[in-house]
Design a protein around this motif. Sequence first.
Motif, mmCIF file in Angstrom:
data_model
loop_
_atom_site.group_PDB
_atom_site.id
_atom_site.type_symbol
_atom_site.label_atom_id
_atom_site.label_comp_id
_atom_site.label_asym_id
_atom_site.label_seq_id
_atom_site.Cartn_x
_atom_site.Cartn_y
_atom_site.Cartn_z
ATOM 1 N N GLY A 7 19.895 4.299 23.729
ATOM 2 C CA GLY A 7 20.438 3.075 24.353
ATOM 3 C C GLY A 7 21.856 2.804 23.901
ATOM 4 N N TYR A 8 22.604 3.890 23.615
ATOM 5 C CA TYR A 8 23.984 3.758 23.140
ATOM 6 C C TYR A 8 24.954 4.182 24.249
ATOM 7 C CZ TYR A 8 28.103 4.412 20.207
ATOM 8 O OH TYR A 8 29.367 4.343 19.690
ATOM 9 N N SER A 9 26.174 3.577 24.227
ATOM 10 C CA SER A 9 27.166 3.820 25.297
ATOM 11 C C SER A 9 27.602 5.292 25.359
ATOM 12 C CB SER A 9 28.436 3.011 25.041
ATOM 13 O OG SER A 9 28.136 1.724 24.614
ATOM 14 N N GLN A 10 28.007 5.699 26.558
ATOM 15 C CA GLN A 10 28.649 7.011 26.731
ATOM 16 C C GLN A 10 30.134 6.845 26.427
ATOM 17 O OE1 GLN A 10 26.987 9.795 27.385
ATOM 18 N NE2 GLN A 10 25.043 8.689 27.598
ATOM 19 N N PRO A 11 30.803 7.907 25.939
ATOM 20 C CA PRO A 11 32.233 7.766 25.587
ATOM 21 C C PRO A 11 33.088 7.330 26.786
ATOM 22 C CG PRO A 11 31.374 9.901 24.902
ATOM 23 C CD PRO A 11 30.282 9.249 25.681
ATOM 24 N N LEU A 12 34.020 6.442 26.507
ATOM 25 C CA LEU A 12 34.924 5.943 27.555
ATOM 26 C C LEU A 12 35.860 7.033 28.065
ATOM 27 C CD1 LEU A 12 36.280 2.495 26.315
ATOM 28 C CD2 LEU A 12 35.455 3.002 28.606
ATOM 29 N N VAL A 13 36.322 7.879 27.138
ATOM 30 C CA VAL A 13 37.254 8.952 27.536
ATOM 31 C C VAL A 13 36.876 10.238 26.805
ATOM 32 C CG1 VAL A 13 39.313 7.551 28.046
ATOM 33 C CG2 VAL A 13 38.865 8.242 25.677
ATOM 34 N N ASP A 14 37.382 11.339 27.390
ATOM 35 C CA ASP A 14 37.213 12.628 26.731
ATOM 36 C C ASP A 14 38.373 12.799 25.750
ATOM 37 O OD1 ASP A 14 36.194 15.473 26.598
ATOM 38 O OD2 ASP A 14 38.304 15.765 27.182
ATOM 39 N N TYR A 15 38.071 13.029 24.477
ATOM 40 C CA TYR A 15 39.109 13.040 23.440
ATOM 41 C C TYR A 15 40.234 14.021 23.758
ATOM 42 C CZ TYR A 15 41.511 14.301 19.184
ATOM 43 O OH TYR A 15 42.503 14.614 18.282
ATOM 44 N N LYS A 16 39.861 15.270 24.099
ATOM 45 C CA LYS A 16 40.900 16.296 24.257
ATOM 46 C C LYS A 16 41.833 15.979 25.422
ATOM 47 C CE LYS A 16 39.072 20.324 22.009
ATOM 48 N NZ LYS A 16 38.117 21.398 22.160
ATOM 49 N N ARG A 17 41.214 15.545 26.538
ATOM 50 C CA ARG A 17 42.040 15.259 27.716
ATOM 51 C C ARG A 17 42.955 14.052 27.441
ATOM 52 N NH1 ARG A 17 38.420 15.499 32.167
ATOM 53 N NH2 ARG A 17 37.908 13.373 31.672
ATOM 54 N N ALA A 18 42.376 13.000 26.851
ATOM 55 C CA ALA A 18 43.160 11.782 26.596
ATOM 56 C C ALA A 18 44.325 12.089 25.655
ATOM 57 C CB ALA A 18 42.262 10.708 26.005
ATOM 58 N N ARG A 19 44.056 12.922 24.657
ATOM 59 C CA ARG A 19 45.091 13.268 23.681
ATOM 60 C C ARG A 19 46.241 14.013 24.366
ATOM 61 N NH1 ARG A 19 46.490 17.477 20.326
ATOM 62 N NH2 ARG A 19 47.171 16.777 18.252
ATOM 63 N N ALA A 20 45.871 14.983 25.226
ATOM 64 C CA ALA A 20 46.892 15.784 25.902
ATOM 65 C C ALA A 20 47.754 14.880 26.800
ATOM 66 C CB ALA A 20 46.223 16.877 26.724
ATOM 67 N N GLU A 21 47.138 13.940 27.491
ATOM 68 C CA GLU A 21 47.906 13.045 28.378
ATOM 69 C C GLU A 21 48.899 12.201 27.574
ATOM 70 O OE1 GLU A 21 44.366 12.430 31.666
ATOM 71 O OE2 GLU A 21 45.032 10.701 30.487
ATOM 72 N N THR A 22 48.419 11.677 26.458
ATOM 73 C CA THR A 22 49.301 10.820 25.638
ATOM 74 C C THR A 22 50.482 11.619 25.111
ATOM 75 O OG1 THR A 22 47.473 9.430 25.039
ATOM 76 C CG2 THR A 22 49.366 9.350 23.577
ATOM 77 N N LEU A 23 50.191 12.831 24.634
ATOM 78 C CA LEU A 23 51.285 13.649 24.102
ATOM 79 C C LEU A 23 52.323 13.921 25.179
ATOM 80 C CD1 LEU A 23 49.451 16.219 21.803
ATOM 81 C CD2 LEU A 23 50.996 14.366 21.132
ATOM 82 N N ALA A 24 51.837 14.151 26.402
ATOM 83 C CA ALA A 24 52.764 14.436 27.505
ATOM 84 C C ALA A 24 53.643 13.213 27.774
ATOM 85 C CB ALA A 24 51.972 14.824 28.751
ATOM 86 N N PHE A 25 53.044 12.028 27.768
ATOM 87 C CA PHE A 25 53.824 10.799 27.992
ATOM 88 C C PHE A 25 54.879 10.626 26.904
ATOM 89 C CE2 PHE A 25 50.165 8.654 30.390
ATOM 90 C CZ PHE A 25 50.832 8.732 31.604
ATOM 91 N N PHE A 26 54.445 10.788 25.652
ATOM 92 C CA PHE A 26 55.365 10.572 24.531
ATOM 93 C C PHE A 26 56.529 11.573 24.598
ATOM 94 C CE2 PHE A 26 52.316 7.967 21.885
ATOM 95 C CZ PHE A 26 53.219 6.969 21.561
ATOM 96 N N LYS A 27 56.198 12.822 24.976
ATOM 97 C CA LYS A 27 57.250 13.839 25.003
ATOM 98 C C LYS A 27 58.307 13.473 26.032
ATOM 99 C CE LYS A 27 55.027 17.832 23.060
ATOM 100 N NZ LYS A 27 53.923 18.716 23.409
ATOM 101 N N LYS A 28 57.861 12.937 27.183
ATOM 102 C CA LYS A 28 58.805 12.531 28.229
ATOM 103 C C LYS A 28 59.775 11.485 27.700
ATOM 104 C CE LYS A 28 56.125 12.762 32.324
ATOM 105 N NZ LYS A 28 55.343 11.872 33.142
ATOM 106 N N LEU A 29 59.255 10.566 26.863
ATOM 107 C CA LEU A 29 60.104 9.486 26.336
ATOM 108 C C LEU A 29 61.127 10.041 25.363
ATOM 109 C CD1 LEU A 29 57.643 6.522 25.679
ATOM 110 C CD2 LEU A 29 59.339 6.720 27.466
#
Length: 460
Positions: free
Chosen positions: A438-460
Amino acid sequence: MTQLVWFRNDLRVSDHSALTETCQGHDSEVKAIFLWTPEQWQQHDYGLARQYSIRSALVTLARDLAQLGIPLTILHAKTWMSGVDQLIGFARTHKVSQLAFHREFGWDEVQRDQYAINQTREAGMETWIGEDRVGFDPATLLTRQGEMYRVFTPFKKRWLSQHAETPLAAPLPVPSPTGPEVSELPDIPEVNWPGSAELPLNEHEAHDHLSEFSKTMPDYKTLRDLPATEGTSRLSAALASGAISLRQCMHSAFSHPNVDSAGVQTWLSELIWREFYHYLLYWRPEIARHKPFYPRWDAFPWQQDETALHRWQQGQTGVPIVDAGMRQLVQTGWMHNRVRMIVAMYLVKLLKIDWRQGERWFAQQLLDIDLASNNGGWQWCASTGVDAAPYFRIFNPYTQSERFDPQGSYIRRWVPELASVPAAAIHKPTQQLAQHMGYSQPLVDYKRARAETLAFFKKL
Ligand SMILES: Cc1cc2nc3c(=O)[nH]c(=O)nc-3n(C[C@H](O)[C@H](O)[C@H](O)COP(=O)(O)OP(=O)(O)OC[C@H]3O[C@@H](n4cnc5c(N)ncnc54)[C@H](O)[C@@H]3O)c2cc1C
């Protein structure tokens, strides 16, 4: 003639230089005042937890002052500015000749105090202003170029060398009574905070707690990162309200029989981090107005995801260590430092939600909310601040959990759905196991979310 002490975030009678200054060498009557300003606190996002913490310290302060023959008056005001008007009115009525208080940093605090100084002068009274929030005047601790420090390690070196040259004064004792005990205590508003505090909140509790903690202080370095263990002092709420002073904490470390141990030195270092963030607030009060230290990070495309934010706030993200921390926060008004870093990185760098949303939620929930340390902690995790984590440093909440809560004891305490799950499976429950418990499923996939954030930061 009367002397007036204005209590703010210094709710104690020992090591209180404004109180000591007022009580000694004057034959006049001493009175004390506190401004109860819930609307002002709300404007600062301070929630019921903080009010509860203030109230707890105030109740004890009122009693202790009464024993010293000093009546404490609580003035109710909407804002600090209108509170100052009331305070000046009170001072005129009681023919106050001197108003004493300790300096505070922060945008509104500085405006309030400047207004109070002007009004006091107009009313023909003296003001006495002391230093209490920090060890040394921030204007005196500068780099060789005469600038504020932006990096912690050289700041710490400079702080310690200043201390070696001119050690912090020994904490002041409680002043002697100025008159017979006051029989009437002020009415202090009840605060219906629904949580249950596991921290010392008043001056007496804080001192008892500090002497207990000093027994394990030499082990602080090894214990401080384990959230299931009581390895840290838990003095943060008392430090925030001033139920205990920085000097008293520093003194207990510097005079510790094992002062050279790694544990005591690391604890001192943490107190100096607190100094570092307070000095930043002194030099850059605009950080109190939700500005990133480096404005370039304002361009980050933060996600507006109310559902994800709500699930993070309520401890329903599906990542056990994050949920444990967020539930500990709501239920007790406190969260372990290691877990604060994990949940903050998770919000900012995996959910990509603006760090200011997290800063605000913490302010609303924490008993120990302290603008300088909260802002510093959030900007460190978001990589937007001074000497912050580099942008590519993104905590993996699962490995952090395995490393710092290896048996899963912390998770089991705060996430009862997982209480019966063995250590090997508790850090990252499978989809099937989570469903079963009866526990929640993860909101995001760690690896994918991490890669997206890194891409955003690199653009900046
Ligand atoms: C995102 C985030 C938000 C935070 N918000 C706050 C806050 O609102 N108020 C607050 O007091 N601390 C804050 N901290 C710092 C830290 O988490 C708490 O001070 C600590 O967990 C309090 O527990 P303790 O008293 O047992 O600390 P101990 O480990 O015993 O440390 C002793 C004291 O040193 C100070 N201290 C310790 N670590 C830090 C630090 N990293 N930065 C600044 N001061 C520190 C605190 O006053 C603390 O009470 C935050 C950290 C993060 C990552």
